[in-house]
Design a protein around this motif. Sequence first.
Motif, PDB file in Angstrom:
ATOM      1  N   LEU A 138     -39.805  -8.580  19.821  1.00 58.17           N
ATOM      2  CA  LEU A 138     -40.568  -8.728  21.055  1.00 58.17           C
ATOM      3  C   LEU A 138     -39.657  -9.379  22.088  1.00 58.17           C
ATOM      4  O   LEU A 138     -38.654  -9.979  21.735  1.00 58.17           O
ATOM      5  CB  LEU A 138     -41.768  -9.640  20.836  1.00 58.17           C
ATOM      6  CG  LEU A 138     -42.811  -9.192  19.827  1.00 58.17           C
ATOM      7  CD1 LEU A 138     -43.507 -10.379  19.223  1.00 58.17           C
ATOM      8  CD2 LEU A 138     -43.826  -8.318  20.513  1.00 58.17           C
ATOM      9  N   GLY A 139     -40.042  -9.263  23.348  1.00 60.74           N
ATOM     10  CA  GLY A 139     -39.323  -9.998  24.377  1.00 60.74           C
ATOM     11  C   GLY A 139     -39.605 -11.483  24.218  1.00 60.74           C
ATOM     12  O   GLY A 139     -40.628 -11.868  23.643  1.00 60.74           O
ATOM     13  N   SER A 189     -40.594 -13.624  26.359  1.00 63.88           N
ATOM     14  CA  SER A 189     -41.823 -14.089  26.993  1.00 63.88           C
ATOM     15  C   SER A 189     -43.046 -13.605  26.214  1.00 63.88           C
ATOM     16  O   SER A 189     -44.031 -14.327  26.091  1.00 63.88           O
ATOM     17  CB  SER A 189     -41.888 -13.610  28.436  1.00 63.88           C
ATOM     18  OG  SER A 189     -42.053 -12.227  28.469  1.00 63.88           O
ATOM     19  N   GLU A 190     -42.969 -12.385  25.672  1.00 64.35           N
ATOM     20  CA  GLU A 190     -44.119 -11.882  24.903  1.00 64.35           C
ATOM     21  C   GLU A 190     -44.338 -12.710  23.648  1.00 64.35           C
ATOM     22  O   GLU A 190     -45.461 -13.109  23.338  1.00 64.35           O
ATOM     23  CB  GLU A 190     -43.903 -10.420  24.521  1.00 64.35           C
ATOM     24  CG  GLU A 190     -44.326  -9.464  25.605  1.00 64.35           C
ATOM     25  CD  GLU A 190     -44.112  -8.013  25.210  1.00 64.35           C
ATOM     26  OE1 GLU A 190     -44.437  -7.651  24.073  1.00 64.35           O
ATOM     27  OE2 GLU A 190     -43.623  -7.239  26.046  1.00 64.35           O
ATOM     28  N   SER A 242     -35.048  -7.452  29.314  1.00 66.02           N
ATOM     29  CA  SER A 242     -34.430  -7.863  28.060  1.00 66.02           C
ATOM     30  C   SER A 242     -33.010  -8.339  28.311  1.00 66.02           C
ATOM     31  O   SER A 242     -32.321  -7.830  29.191  1.00 66.02           O
ATOM     32  CB  SER A 242     -34.422  -6.682  27.089  1.00 66.02           C
ATOM     33  OG  SER A 242     -33.192  -6.597  26.425  1.00 66.02           O
TER      34      SER A 242
END
Lengths: 333, 539
Positions: free
Chosen positions: A70-71, A73-74, A210
């Motif tokens: 995941l990123g 922030s996610e 990303s």
Amino acid sequence: MSKRIKGFKGIMLSIVALSLVFTLAGCGNKASGDASKVVILTNADEEAVASMETALKGAGYEGQYIFQSLGTSELGGKLMAEGDKIEANLITMSSYFVESAQEKHDMFKDLSFTTNALDSYPAYYTPILANTGAIFVNTAVLKDKGLAMPTSIKDLTKPEFKGLVSVPNIMDSSTGWLLVQAIISQYGEEEGKTVLHDLVANVGPHLESSGSGPIKKVKAGEVAAGFGLRHQAVLAKEEGAPIDYVDPTEGNFSLTESVAVVKKDDATTELAMKMAETIIKDARKDLITNYPVALYKDETVSDIHKPAHSMKFVKPLTVELLEQHQQFFKENK
Amino acid sequence: MPKAKPEMRIIFIPIVLLFIVFLILPLAVLFIRSFETGQGYSVSNYLTILADQEIRESIGNSMKVSGVTALITTVLAFILAYSIHCTRIYRPLKSIIRTGILIPMLLPTITYGFAIMYSFGNQGLITKIFGRNLFEIYGFNGLLIGYVIYTLPSAFLLIHNSFKYIDKKFIVVSKLMGDGTLRSFMNTIVRPLWGTLGGAFVLSFILSFTDFGIPASVGGTYNVVATQLYQVMLGAIPDFNNGAVIAVLMLIPAAFGVVLLTYLEKFNFHYDKVTEIEMIRNKGRDSVLGLISSVILIGLLAVFAVMFVAPLMIGYPYDLTFTFKHFVDVFQSSDLINVYKNSLLVAGLTAIVGTIVAYAAAIINVRTPVKGKATFDILSMVTNTVPGMVLGLSYLLLFNNSSLKGTFTILVLCTLVHYFTTPYLMAKNSLAKMNPSWETTAELLGDSWLQTIRRVILPNSASTVIEMVSYYFINAMVTISGIIFLVTAQTSVVASKIKELQHFAKFNEVFVLSILIFCTNLIIKLLGDYLQKRQSNSR
């Protein structure tokens, strides 16, 4: 009611039952076979994920885990929102996020193995790698456009680079934070505003969510220069792509990413702990080739990977500080 | 019409319950959550959101890009439909256009963005062919191309269907009466189609406004509502209440659009009878329209060409050596193959269960006197209105702490409800055409109601059932907006995996997975068409 109808009621009911069975089969997939699978959520790059997978497979864990990338922030959002209800049993994540999540939810178990780390870390996490920021260029595009080799982040704000720069977005990516940190620590908030603003103006649509985004764009020739992870540029250059890397005069900052085990009371947690140990014990020798920063005893790195302007952060990293810097970015972009 | 029987209610009640739990309740919760604040209930969330510069901008952007898309799509779709119905273009070309235009329907929208990037980007296939950048693709332009490709098939189908009900004899009559070309065209083609053209515009607008896949892949820094909603829900600082507000705001134009669609229905002409005639020869008209249609179609397909080219090379765009490596890698990656299996499971279950539900609902509505049967018409209006993202989000809010969280069941149910309208209407149309006295006749001959359905009704609507199954399957395969909030590491499907791969810019894997989806859907579609053909031949 005649017998026939009863028979058909049966058929109808069995159709309903059948669809239920199908639905349950869907549930069953979750309930039975995969219950013991360790879910690993990570914000690491693909090279790091590959190293960890190799180590886990080498230790015979194949088929017992699921990796999901995941990123930052996610994954950060999930950690902050869900706490120990998160789907993961094991996470690898930027260390400052692990700390903030622990502070908020007390969601990680203390690690049950010895790490021999060079620095001292809290009991519930230990670093898997350190990321270093740098500038990189596509030499073919530079030549094509007649641009001089940049030496600093500030160089990328020159008008001739308009539309030819790609950087990661601090709103989504921790690599973006490395960039903002470098700008703030070198120029302060006042001059930093201008540098950041001009940089983002030059970047235009190439603001990536990303940390690996910019190198991809530079490799694809979409842009001439980018800011991102140093090791990726070193690797690309070694592979023979028309790529070169520059340690910016503003400094190379580094962030560590760490592994932590989520507190859940089941057998999977124990397995997750074993996997965390495997990652630290076996994956490091592979990780250090891609992320050449020594973190544990007896680790050495070659000179090519020692950034020219290694810098340490002035303030301790926290999610609050990140939010401040995100605000700074939002106001001045 | 037979009398209401207990078995009819046995079918009726569970379906109604299903929709109450998986449509009405979640939406109710969504509304409640959008007013919820730390200090009780108020409109303060709405005020916060509407005061936010970025969100206001993204709503404006969404409106703008969807509006332009709708305009372009409607014009293009009309040209295509007109070429097929009112010209004497070489027949095989007509059928190529008719089938070719539907190809985008077989792919997830998230793929479009990557295809556009690799076609028109600095190193794109089309850029290389032309030798220069045609235009800036990130942001508005990229979204516009993506949305047009995405909405064109649906708009075309809509207009194409209406053309079947236009009596072309009047074109000849109008010519004979000495009308000029323009006047004749306006009176015999545009006037009768006015409602449909409006419908195509509204449909394209809603589809673009609520799609998530395209902005997720090619939006750049051009914010639209869908990406904002995703960021608020799953970004750095998740805020469920504000997410609920944005979802409600997204629902408003969609609801407005559906009302508008119903209103536009009134404008549709219905000729008493339609005569089949061959158009008058007109070489000029035919060659110009044939050329335009071919250009539209080639343009559409050219964007996807790169999808089949890039993964067959070692390292597009630098190393153009032919290789199967990327395909082999994907097939050897248990992770990616698992995701593909998950997609098949979700699509298969959705197709089976969805078709049963939609067909049963239609039977109750059309061929029984059960009280409250009109409920299904209302429900199908609602499912038609609610955008996938809003539905998925409302499930997240309602089922987040239940045992349904992270199951395949919730994905299947979400997709089933989201796409309920079309299969339901298909079944309704086909059932309404059948002789209403069949059940009564069968009853007099001693068959029960259920036997009649099995022996008479089902066989007579077999081709519709096939169509329903394939509609559900294909859409479940490509949808992303509905499920993006509901997938987890263990229930990841191809469309959501593509988003994850995008994070690492692994375009080869993205394209290989897209080709997998495409081929699967193509097989299902061709199989469906073949079975339908066989059905109609065996009659």
